[in-house]
Write an enzyme that holds these catalytic residues in place. Structure first.
Site, PDB file in Angstrom:
ATOM      1  N   ASP A  58      69.879 -53.162  76.730  1.00 33.50           N
ATOM      2  CA  ASP A  58      68.343 -52.533  76.927  1.00 33.50           C
ATOM      3  C   ASP A  58      68.507 -51.338  78.273  1.00 33.50           C
ATOM      4  OD1 ASP A  58      65.623 -51.897  77.413  1.00 33.50           O
ATOM      5  OD2 ASP A  58      65.119 -52.775  75.645  1.00 33.50           O
ATOM      6  N   ASN A  59      67.942 -50.361  78.061  1.00 37.20           N
ATOM      7  CA  ASN A  59      68.218 -49.737  79.413  1.00 37.20           C
ATOM      8  C   ASN A  59      67.059 -50.146  79.924  1.00 37.20           C
ATOM      9  OD1 ASN A  59      67.028 -47.930  77.842  1.00 37.20           O
ATOM     10  ND2 ASN A  59      67.890 -46.194  78.134  1.00 37.20           N
ATOM     11  N   LEU A  61      63.211 -44.355  71.485  1.00 36.48           N
ATOM     12  CA  LEU A  61      61.989 -43.583  72.146  1.00 36.48           C
ATOM     13  C   LEU A  61      60.787 -43.209  71.132  1.00 36.48           C
ATOM     14  CD1 LEU A  61      63.932 -40.396  74.206  1.00 36.48           C
ATOM     15  CD2 LEU A  61      62.705 -43.216  74.908  1.00 36.48           C
ATOM     16  N   SER A 113      60.489 -46.359  59.955  1.00 35.30           N
ATOM     17  CA  SER A 113      58.549 -46.565  60.161  1.00 35.30           C
ATOM     18  C   SER A 113      57.557 -46.055  58.607  1.00 35.30           C
ATOM     19  CB  SER A 113      58.389 -45.286  61.431  1.00 35.30           C
ATOM     20  OG  SER A 113      57.023 -45.364  61.633  1.00 35.30           O
ATOM     21  N   TYR A 137      59.599 -37.167  66.850  1.00 35.10           N
ATOM     22  CA  TYR A 137      59.720 -38.574  66.451  1.00 35.10           C
ATOM     23  C   TYR A 137      60.297 -39.070  65.073  1.00 35.10           C
ATOM     24  CZ  TYR A 137      58.730 -43.534  66.229  1.00 35.10           C
ATOM     25  OH  TYR A 137      58.945 -44.875  65.365  1.00 35.10           O
ATOM     26  N   LYS A 164      62.994 -40.638  62.453  1.00 40.79           N
ATOM     27  CA  LYS A 164      63.686 -41.806  61.380  1.00 40.79           C
ATOM     28  C   LYS A 164      63.296 -41.266  60.222  1.00 40.79           C
ATOM     29  CE  LYS A 164      62.298 -44.866  64.780  1.00 40.79           C
ATOM     30  NZ  LYS A 164      62.878 -45.945  65.396  1.00 40.79           N
ATOM     31  N   SER A 215      38.028 -44.188  73.040  1.00 41.11           N
ATOM     32  CA  SER A 215      37.909 -43.305  71.661  1.00 41.11           C
ATOM     33  C   SER A 215      38.281 -43.516  70.199  1.00 41.11           C
ATOM     34  CB  SER A 215      38.684 -42.198  72.381  1.00 41.11           C
ATOM     35  OG  SER A 215      37.989 -41.955  73.753  1.00 41.11           O
ATOM     36  N   VAL A 216      37.343 -43.787  69.670  1.00 41.91           N
ATOM     37  CA  VAL A 216      37.479 -43.418  68.199  1.00 41.91           C
ATOM     38  C   VAL A 216      37.722 -42.235  67.729  1.00 41.91           C
ATOM     39  CG1 VAL A 216      36.268 -44.412  65.971  1.00 41.91           C
ATOM     40  CG2 VAL A 216      36.652 -46.270  67.671  1.00 41.91           C
ATOM     41  N   GLY A 263      47.303 -34.328  64.473  1.00 40.98           N
ATOM     42  CA  GLY A 263      48.576 -34.978  63.468  1.00 40.98           C
ATOM     43  C   GLY A 263      48.280 -36.523  62.866  1.00 40.98           C
ATOM     44  N   ASP A 264      46.814 -37.148  63.491  1.00 42.84           N
ATOM     45  CA  ASP A 264      46.348 -38.521  62.650  1.00 42.84           C
ATOM     46  C   ASP A 264      46.365 -37.884  61.029  1.00 42.84           C
ATOM     47  OD1 ASP A 264      46.865 -40.014  64.453  1.00 42.84           O
ATOM     48  OD2 ASP A 264      44.659 -40.277  64.943  1.00 42.84           O
TER      49      ASP A 264
HETATM   50  P1  NAD Z   1      59.532 -50.438  72.625  1.00 44.98           P
HETATM   51  O1  NAD Z   1      60.049 -48.597  73.239  1.00 44.98           O
HETATM   52  O2  NAD Z   1      58.708 -51.435  73.247  1.00 44.98           O
HETATM   53  O3  NAD Z   1      61.142 -50.757  72.626  1.00 44.98           O
HETATM   54  C1  NAD Z   1      62.336 -50.319  72.408  1.00 44.98           C
HETATM   55  C2  NAD Z   1      63.051 -50.301  73.679  1.00 44.98           C
HETATM   56  O4  NAD Z   1      64.830 -49.636  73.145  1.00 44.98           O
HETATM   57  C3  NAD Z   1      63.038 -50.744  75.002  1.00 44.98           C
HETATM   58  O5  NAD Z   1      63.137 -51.560  74.959  1.00 44.98           O
HETATM   59  C4  NAD Z   1      63.467 -49.357  75.817  1.00 44.98           C
HETATM   60  O6  NAD Z   1      64.161 -49.735  76.163  1.00 44.98           O
HETATM   61  C5  NAD Z   1      64.401 -48.921  74.922  1.00 44.98           C
HETATM   62  N1  NAD Z   1      65.817 -48.781  74.481  1.00 44.98           N
HETATM   63  C6  NAD Z   1      65.104 -47.076  74.094  1.00 44.98           C
HETATM   64  N2  NAD Z   1      66.153 -46.181  74.250  1.00 44.98           N
HETATM   65  C7  NAD Z   1      67.594 -47.145  74.625  1.00 44.98           C
HETATM   66  C8  NAD Z   1      69.096 -46.474  74.441  1.00 44.98           C
HETATM   67  N3  NAD Z   1      69.106 -44.854  74.205  1.00 44.98           N
HETATM   68  N4  NAD Z   1      69.708 -47.911  74.730  1.00 44.98           N
HETATM   69  C9  NAD Z   1      69.232 -48.880  75.158  1.00 44.98           C
HETATM   70  N5  NAD Z   1      67.673 -49.397  75.134  1.00 44.98           N
HETATM   71  C10 NAD Z   1      66.957 -48.469  75.338  1.00 44.98           C
HETATM   72  O7  NAD Z   1      59.467 -50.249  70.839  1.00 44.98           O
HETATM   73  P2  NAD Z   1      58.855 -50.924  70.257  1.00 44.98           P
HETATM   74  O8  NAD Z   1      57.661 -50.457  69.705  1.00 44.98           O
HETATM   75  O9  NAD Z   1      59.153 -52.311  69.886  1.00 44.98           O
HETATM   76  O10 NAD Z   1      59.606 -50.333  68.461  1.00 44.98           O
HETATM   77  C11 NAD Z   1      61.657 -50.589  68.563  1.00 44.98           C
HETATM   78  C12 NAD Z   1      61.625 -49.786  67.257  1.00 44.98           C
HETATM   79  O11 NAD Z   1      60.615 -49.820  66.073  1.00 44.98           O
HETATM   80  C13 NAD Z   1      61.670 -48.378  67.558  1.00 44.98           C
HETATM   81  O12 NAD Z   1      62.730 -47.729  67.242  1.00 44.98           O
HETATM   82  C14 NAD Z   1      60.822 -47.434  67.057  1.00 44.98           C
HETATM   83  O13 NAD Z   1      60.973 -46.476  67.013  1.00 44.98           O
HETATM   84  C15 NAD Z   1      60.646 -48.105  65.837  1.00 44.98           C
HETATM   85  N6  NAD Z   1      58.719 -48.538  65.407  1.00 44.98           N
HETATM   86  C16 NAD Z   1      57.381 -49.310  65.612  1.00 44.98           C
HETATM   87  C17 NAD Z   1      56.625 -48.610  65.961  1.00 44.98           C
HETATM   88  C18 NAD Z   1      55.531 -49.726  66.586  1.00 44.98           C
HETATM   89  O14 NAD Z   1      54.307 -48.763  66.091  1.00 44.98           O
HETATM   90  N7  NAD Z   1      55.858 -49.827  67.187  1.00 44.98           N
HETATM   91  C19 NAD Z   1      56.304 -48.726  64.099  1.00 44.98           C
HETATM   92  C20 NAD Z   1      57.103 -48.564  63.248  1.00 44.98           C
HETATM   93  C21 NAD Z   1      58.975 -48.047  63.581  1.00 44.98           C
HETATM   94  C1  WQD Z   2      45.974 -46.446  64.578  1.00 43.75           C
HETATM   95  C2  WQD Z   2      44.476 -45.757  64.509  1.00 43.75           C
HETATM   96  C3  WQD Z   2      44.301 -43.527  65.226  1.00 43.75           C
HETATM   97  C4  WQD Z   2      44.133 -45.072  69.343  1.00 43.75           C
HETATM   98  C5  WQD Z   2      51.623 -44.454  65.530  1.00 43.75           C
HETATM   99  C6  WQD Z   2      52.654 -43.927  64.934  1.00 43.75           C
HETATM  100  C7  WQD Z   2      53.870 -43.914  64.332  1.00 43.75           C
HETATM  101  C8  WQD Z   2      54.260 -45.872  64.328  1.00 43.75           C
HETATM  102  C9  WQD Z   2      53.296 -46.260  64.076  1.00 43.75           C
HETATM  103  C10 WQD Z   2      56.614 -45.584  64.932  1.00 43.75           C
HETATM  104  C11 WQD Z   2      44.746 -43.953  64.003  1.00 43.75           C
HETATM  105  C12 WQD Z   2      43.166 -44.856  66.342  1.00 43.75           C
HETATM  106  C13 WQD Z   2      43.959 -44.890  68.522  1.00 43.75           C
HETATM  107  C14 WQD Z   2      42.649 -45.101  70.132  1.00 43.75           C
HETATM  108  C15 WQD Z   2      41.998 -44.921  67.960  1.00 43.75           C
HETATM  109  N1  WQD Z   2      54.860 -45.795  65.218  1.00 43.75           N
HETATM  110  N2  WQD Z   2      43.124 -44.837  67.485  1.00 43.75           N
HETATM  111  N3  WQD Z   2      41.812 -44.827  69.386  1.00 43.75           N
HETATM  112  O1  WQD Z   2      48.885 -43.270  64.727  1.00 43.75           O
HETATM  113  O2  WQD Z   2      48.695 -45.296  62.955  1.00 43.75           O
HETATM  114  O3  WQD Z   2      50.772 -44.484  64.684  1.00 43.75           O
HETATM  115  O4  WQD Z   2      52.113 -45.597  65.700  1.00 43.75           O
HETATM  116  O5  WQD Z   2      56.545 -45.456  63.966  1.00 43.75           O
HETATM  117  O6  WQD Z   2      54.272 -43.562  63.741  1.00 43.75           O
HETATM  118  O7  WQD Z   2      51.943 -41.920  64.659  1.00 43.75           O
HETATM  119  O8  WQD Z   2      49.124 -46.043  65.429  1.00 43.75           O
HETATM  120  O9  WQD Z   2      48.032 -47.019  67.199  1.00 43.75           O
HETATM  121  O10 WQD Z   2      48.735 -44.627  67.586  1.00 43.75           O
HETATM  122  O11 WQD Z   2      46.571 -45.214  66.108  1.00 43.75           O
HETATM  123  O12 WQD Z   2      40.804 -44.271  67.726  1.00 43.75           O
HETATM  124  O13 WQD Z   2      42.990 -44.930  71.778  1.00 43.75           O
HETATM  125  O14 WQD Z   2      43.817 -46.336  65.977  1.00 43.75           O
HETATM  126  O15 WQD Z   2      43.674 -42.236  65.191  1.00 43.75           O
HETATM  127  O16 WQD Z   2      43.324 -44.354  63.354  1.00 43.75           O
HETATM  128  P1  WQD Z   2      48.946 -44.734  64.553  1.00 43.75           P
HETATM  129  P2  WQD Z   2      47.755 -46.058  66.433  1.00 43.75           P
END
Ligand code: NAD
Ligand code: WQD
Length: 340
Positions: A40-41, A85, A126, A151, A155, A218-219, A299-300
């Site tokens: 991890d970086n 990211l 995702s 982003y 994916k 904020s909702v 974008g939601d």
């Molecule tokens: P996070 O940011 O907490 O974790 C990502 C980790 O990867 C971090 O620790 C970061 O420091 C590390 N990282 C990023 N780029 C790097 C690089 N080039 N080299 C080394 N380390 C690097 O995010 P998360 O929520 O744990 O998400 C993990 C994965 O799941 C991501 O690929 C994200 O896109 C995917 N994902 C997350 C969600 C979500 O809502 N959290 C939903 C769907 C998919």
């Molecule tokens: C959830 C709901 C907001 C914040 C994102 C990425 C998606 C995936 C998951 C990675 C929505 C509402 C939010 C706030 C609110 N990630 N909301 N007030 O947008 O569903 O998905 O994370 O792949 O790609 O887009 O997640 O947690 O931001 O929002 O009302 O302050 O909560 O409108 O309906 P989202 P979120």
């Protein structure tokens, strides 16, 4: 079974294992008896989230020679690739950074795996790849839609890279998990979600509001075509999600996969509205959430939830943690953070 015995000293490489979902997955892997190496970086991850029994390399996997050094040194049998990211809004402002980091990382990982004979990869995809689906719940057959953000596009592109690569590398097994909305924290409150700065996602913003760090939640909109007007998502407990990785890795290591590129929805199968989630949080914790309905966020999407039949049947995995417990754990984690 035989394979598992022989490979006792083989290790699982977890890229992004200091991040939110990665750190929870490392805890589950180690509980399941696996040996884990993390890279991890720490760009968005945290050193304190690294499991004490895991071996940790700090570095950037978009640096191919650094990554290959780790493949060289460690006896890796499978990789779980979380490192990316993930801030949707930031990706619109910094598209090149997102494409560079997220695409180069995956390409370095699969090239390094091929070079060092590592055959198994699980990748974080995702539900964002579905966009606003026409029919709900979404199955793996639901067509993907053009991504709304760089982003989201990374994916979709990473899935395509995996699919195309798998076609010509028949000895390698690639598996993508399409997460819905991961929330919550480990019940120990040792690890949880720790965003830098103002959170973009609902749960950390909500728990920080209840903790008094933010004045109000904020909702974003109550005029959607949903029963209470607020948007609907499929909120999946992060420990349940972590366990999905353990079974996905096992599927590949045991040769149970049916194709060398597969993808699965990982959600609960239940849709919950933002207002419904606030109510569930209040019920689970006894705390009051100070919120205000404001305009929609650009974008939601309106609503999305998963059909999880394929994951249930093929992975033998199912979400188990009730939403109130997930929300109570999210709150417990926020309280633990306040004491640090
Ligand atoms: P996070 O940011 O907490 O974790 C990502 C980790 O990867 C971090 O620790 C970061 O420091 C590390 N990282 C990023 N780029 C790097 C690089 N080039 N080299 C080394 N380390 C690097 O995010 P998360 O929520 O744990 O998400 C993990 C994965 O799941 C991501 O690929 C994200 O896109 C995917 N994902 C997350 C969600 C979500 O809502 N959290 C939903 C769907 C998919
Ligand atoms: C959830 C709901 C907001 C914040 C994102 C990425 C998606 C995936 C998951 C990675 C929505 C509402 C939010 C706030 C609110 N990630 N909301 N007030 O947008 O569903 O998905 O994370 O792949 O790609 O887009 O997640 O947690 O931001 O929002 O009302 O302050 O909560 O409108 O309906 P989202 P979120």
């Amino acid at each position: 079974q035989g394979h598992r015995k022989e490979s006792k000293t083989m290790k699982i490489l977890v890229l992004g294992g200091a991040g939110y979902i990665g750190s929870h997955t490392v805890y589950e892997l180690i509980d399941a008896g696996e040996e884990v190496v993390i890279i991890d970086n720490l760009e968005t991850g945290h050193a304190e989230a690294v499991h004490p029994d895991a071996k940790f390399y700090k570095g950037d996997i978009s640096d191919k020679s650094f990554l290959n050094e780790v493949f060289q040194k460690e006896n890796i049998e499978a990789v779980i690739h979380f490192a990316a990211l993930k801030a949707v809004g930031e990706s619109v402002q910094k598209p090149l950074e997102y494409y560079r980091n997220n695409l180069n990382s995956l390409m370095n990982v699969i090239a390094g795996m091929r070079e060092f004979g590592v055959k198994n990869l699980v990748f974080s995809s995702s539900c964002t790849v579905y966009g606003q689906a026409d029919v709900l719940p979404v199955t793996e057959q639901t067509p993907r839609k053009q991504a709304e953000s760089p982003y989201g596009n990374t994916k979709a592109m990473c899935e395509d890279i995996m699919r195309d690569f798998a076609k010509v590398e028949s000895g390698m097994n690639l598996l993508a998990l399409r997460y819905f909305n991961p929330i919550g924290a480990h019940p120990s409150a040792l690890i949880g979600e720790l965003p830098n700065g103002v959170p973009n996602n609902l749960i950390p913003f909500l728990t920080q509001t209840v903790a008094g760090i933010r004045p109000q939640l904020s909702v974003f909109g109550d005029d959607y075509n949903t029963p209470d007007g607020s948007p609907i998502r499929d909120y999946i407990d992060v420990v349940d999600l972590a366990k999905a990785h353990v079974v996905a890795i096992r599927r590949l290591l045991d040769g149970k996969n049916k194709a060398n590129y597969e993808y699965f929805n990982i959600g609960t199968g239940n849709g919950l509205s933002v207002l419904g989630l606030i109510k569930a949080f209040e019920k689970a914790t006894g705390e009051k959430v100070n919120y205000k309905i404001v305009g929609r966020r650009a974008g939601d999407i309106e609503k999305v939830w998963a059909d999880t039949t394929l994951a249930n049947q093929e992975l033998g995995w199912k979400a188990e943690v009730p939403i109130e417990e997930t929300l109570a754990n999210a709150w417990k984690w926020q309280q633990a953070l306040m004491k640090k």
